[in-house]
Scaffold this active site. Structure first.
Site, PDB file in Angstrom:
ATOM      1  N   HIS A 131      -4.521   8.710  -3.593  1.00  0.00           N
ATOM      2  CA  HIS A 131      -4.341   9.803  -4.559  1.00  0.00           C
ATOM      3  C   HIS A 131      -5.318   9.721  -5.735  1.00  0.00           C
ATOM      4  CE1 HIS A 131      -0.851  11.244  -2.500  1.00  0.00           C
ATOM      5  NE2 HIS A 131      -0.114  10.176  -2.755  1.00  0.00           N
ATOM      6  N   ASP A 168      -0.670   8.591   5.988  1.00  0.00           N
ATOM      7  CA  ASP A 168       0.381   8.544   4.963  1.00  0.00           C
ATOM      8  C   ASP A 168       1.139   9.882   4.951  1.00  0.00           C
ATOM      9  OD1 ASP A 168       0.851   6.766   2.211  1.00  0.00           O
ATOM     10  OD2 ASP A 168       1.280   8.900   1.906  1.00  0.00           O
ATOM     11  N   HIS A 170       1.890  11.560   2.468  1.00  0.00           N
ATOM     12  CA  HIS A 170       1.332  12.411   1.408  1.00  0.00           C
ATOM     13  C   HIS A 170      -0.134  12.733   1.687  1.00  0.00           C
ATOM     14  CE1 HIS A 170       4.539   9.931  -0.568  1.00  0.00           C
ATOM     15  NE2 HIS A 170       4.872  11.100  -1.078  1.00  0.00           N
ATOM     16  N   ASP A 249       4.900   5.686   4.943  1.00  0.00           N
ATOM     17  CA  ASP A 249       6.039   6.398   4.347  1.00  0.00           C
ATOM     18  C   ASP A 249       6.428   7.656   5.126  1.00  0.00           C
ATOM     19  OD1 ASP A 249       3.599   7.419   3.562  1.00  0.00           O
ATOM     20  OD2 ASP A 249       4.011   7.373   1.410  1.00  0.00           O
TER      21      ASP A 249
HETATM   22 ZN   LIG Z   1       2.424   8.200   0.496  1.00  0.00          ZN
END
Ligand SMILES: [Zn+2]
Length: 313
Positions: A131, A168, A170, A249
């Site tokens: 991120h 991931d 995200h 995740d």
């Molecule tokens: Zn993540």
């Protein structure tokens, strides 16, 4: 050929509060599963070195680097425990060194894999990275470890085409921002959508392949997507090295997201990436830990990932 496992105790000294899911216990959970699965004897453990600031500044601005260093130094002399960077990301006095170890692991693994000392490597490090944008730390991430390693492979080793695979839950917004205008770096990903950081659906670049997926998506859909979308794009790109943003995740037991992957899915995805790497890249893979917050599922998933990387039956 050897698979290495890079980590460092400094990575466990960065913490963002007792309540925070991105906890030092994550790395301990991975260590516990390595021992109980008995695969530690098949991988070569290496200490993560500190990254050079020059390596980090190939991706991040000098201001973004100074932000972490200066606040960590200030915390070391003040009575404050944490300095908040955003609502869910903060640093403590040890975060600068931990972040240098995390990026340093990715860079050192890249050097060793390109030198032919290793076939591939997994970096069991934190803080995570995908991120973190060139200018802004966010979403538990300080420096973008995978982006720094990919940039190092191109700028220092002269590779002409690399790929970043991000599984991931995200979207790796920082990675996309770092390479949106560099077609030498293909990024393939899937992620839960709509979901933090609410990006990843506006790219029209052919080298950025984002696949938003609804909550509750399970492994059968993900495997079909990998087969039909990722693999043709990766084979067409012919990467000379592959980097993995290995977040776990999207696991069924991980409450951070609402996807439904299991260890066998991570093993299967890893096998597909290995096949591409062996066909185009002499097998060269550097995988870096990103998310994964259910400690048991995280440890088991990393073991499943490592077993494939190290060809352990
Ligand atoms: Zn993540």
């Amino acid at each position: 050929m050897t698979t290495a496992f890079y980590t460092h105790s400094d990575c466990q000294r960065h913490e963002m509060g007792d309540w925070h899911p991105e906890t030092p216990l994550r790395l301990q959970a991975i260590e516990d599963q390595l021992i109980s699965s008995r695969i530690d004897q098949f991988i070569e453990r290496r200490d993560a070195p500190l990254a050079d600031v020059a390596d980090i500044e190939r991706v991040h601005t000098a201001n973004a680097v100074a932000l972490i260093r200066d606040h960590a130094e200030a915390l070391a002399v003040s009575k404050e425990a944490h300095y908040p960077l955003d609502a869910d990301t903060s640093i403590n006095a040890h975060s600068w060194k931990a972040a240098l170890r995390a990026a340093g692991a990715a860079v050192a693994a890249t050097d060793a894999v390109i030198a032919g000392e290793l076939e591939n490597a997994f970096c069991s490090v934190r803080p995570p990275g995908h991120h973190a944008t060139p200018t802004t730390p966010m979403g538990f991430c300080l420096f973008n470890n995978v982006a720094i390693a990919a940039r190092h492979a191109i700028d220092i080793h002269g590779l002409e085409r690399v790929a970043i695979v991000d599984f991931d839950v995200h979207h790796g917004n920082g990675t996309e921002e770092a390479f949106r205008h560099d077609p030498r770096v293909m990024m393939v990903s899937f992620f839960q959508h709509p979901f933090y950081p609410f990006s990843g659906t506006d790219s029209t670049e052919p080298h950025i392949l984002n696949e938003p997926l609804p909550a509750y998506t399970a492994g059968d859909v993900v495997r079909r997507l990998v087969t039909e979308k990722w693999l043709p794009a990766l084979h067409a790109h012919r990467p000379q090295m592959i980097f993995i943003s290995a977040g776990f995740d999207a696991h069924r037991e991980d409450d951070m997201g609402q996807m439904a992957l299991v260890e066998a899915d991570y093993a299967w995805i890893t096998k597909q990436i290995m096949d591409v790497a062996r066909q185009h890249a002499h097998g060269r893979i550097v995988s870096c830990l990103e998310g994964g917050y259910n400690l048991s599922a995280l440890g088991r998933s990393v073991v499943a990932h490592l077993k494939v990387l190290a060809d352990i039956d």
